[in-house]
Each structure stands twice: as C-alpha cells, then as structure tokens.
Design an enzyme around this catalytic site. Structure first.
Site, PDB file in Angstrom:
ATOM      1  CB  CYS A   1      -0.972  -0.056   1.174  1.00 38.97           C
ATOM      2  SG  CYS A   1      -2.267   1.195   1.173  1.00 38.97           S
ATOM      3  CG  HIS A   2      -0.306   4.967   1.338  1.00 34.50           C
ATOM      4  ND1 HIS A   2      -1.515   4.321   1.167  1.00 34.50           N
ATOM      5  CD2 HIS A   2      -0.450   6.179   0.762  1.00 34.50           C
ATOM      6  CE1 HIS A   2      -2.347   5.124   0.519  1.00 34.50           C
ATOM      7  NE2 HIS A   2      -1.728   6.257   0.262  1.00 34.50           N
TER       8      HIS A   2
END
Length: 188
Positions: A111-112
C-alpha cells in the site's frame, strides 16, 4: 534457505496502520508456522485504521529500540497513510529498514509502505508496486512502478492494497524459504 516454520519475521508498524495489512499477514504468517513479532516505536499496543475510522489495537511484541535487523528472517511493512508517514519521519525506523535491506533478506511493503522504502533510498532502479496514489512518488525516487498485485525485485516484495494480501503473503513465504539475496546492492 529457511523453512518458514523456523523463520522469525518482524512487522514494523505504529498507530494508523491499515488494519487488514497488519492483522491478515500477521495471522497468515503465524498460521504458516513463522514466529512473528509486531515491532513498534513504543511498547504496549498500536491502533489500526480500518477504511475510514480507527480500528482495533494490536499488542506490540518488541520495541524498535530493542531489536536489530539480524534478529529476523524477513521484515513486513504494512501501509495505510498514517503509519508509513509517521515511521518515515523517525530516523531509527528508517535506519532499521535500510539495515534490514542490507542483510539481503526479504523486505515486504504494501500500500503506502513503499514511502518508507523511498525514505531509506531503496527503490532507485527497482521494480515495485504500491497504492496508486504514491505511484508518482516512487517514479520520482527512481523506481520502475508496475500495476500488479505483487512485484518482487531481489527479495524486495511490494503490493498495492488489502485485496493483494493473499499473493503478498504467499510471496513473503516463498522469499523467506529461498533465503538471503547476497547480490542485493548495499546502501549507506
């Protein structure tokens, strides 16, 4: 080569981790037989973020100050927007990630969490994926961004979002069992 049932895996996170991106890999890796520690900046517990609100707390097994890269066979970095943003501002967390990368052992970010790989200067020239909103950040840091559920470059494993968790964890297990990647370049 390391049998997953003999592996020790660290999940580095702090408050604001994406709930599923910590709890699902934690559960799946433990079910596969690995010893998994949630490592954080503080003792006690850390609170997740679940889609659009605060989620559940997860107990911290080890404080970052009490561990070193050599203690583990793999490092997992969950995403969410808050968690990696806080961790990338912490010099000790970034140093731990860089030190872990230099061991040649599997390093996984979803994800991030690739923001942390950028901060540790680990993505230049690497094939990676991430949540779509940080694609430009990765490209600007010199990465070759791909829109795939899981991308591996010399035991650096990246995935896009919670929907990719089964493939992400399967690849972590595969890379742990393959062992160290001695040819991975060292970074200062």
């Amino acid at each position: 080569m390391t049998d997953i049932r003999k592996a020790k895996i660290a999940i580095l996170a702090t408050d604001g981790f994406e709930q599923a991106e910590l709890t699902q890999p934690l559960k799946m890796l433990r079910e596969a037989g690995a010893e998994v520690h949630v490592v954080s900046l503080k003792a006690g517990s850390i609170k997740g973020w679940d889609k659009d609100n605060w989620g559940e707390s997860v107990p911290v097994d080890r404080e970052l100050s009490a561990v070193k890269a050599a203690d583990y066979d793999a490092l997992v970095l969950p995403g969410g927007q808050i968690n990696p943003d806080v961790l990338r501002a912490d010099e000790k967390a970034v140093a731990f990630i860089r030190d872990f990368y230099n061991t040649g052992k599997p390093l996984a970010a979803i994800c991030h969490a690739p923001w942390l790989l950028i901060e540790a200067d680990l993505v230049r020239g690497k094939d990676v994926t991430s949540y779509g909103s940080i694609k430009t950040d990765l490209k600007n840091a010199g990465a070759n961004w791909m829109d795939k559920e899981v991308v591996v470059d010399q035991a650096m494993i990246t995935s896009r979002n919670p929907g990719d968790i089964p493939a992400f964890v399967a690849k972590i297990i595969e890379e742990v069992e393959e062992g160290r990647h001695e040819d991975r370049r060292q970074v200062a």
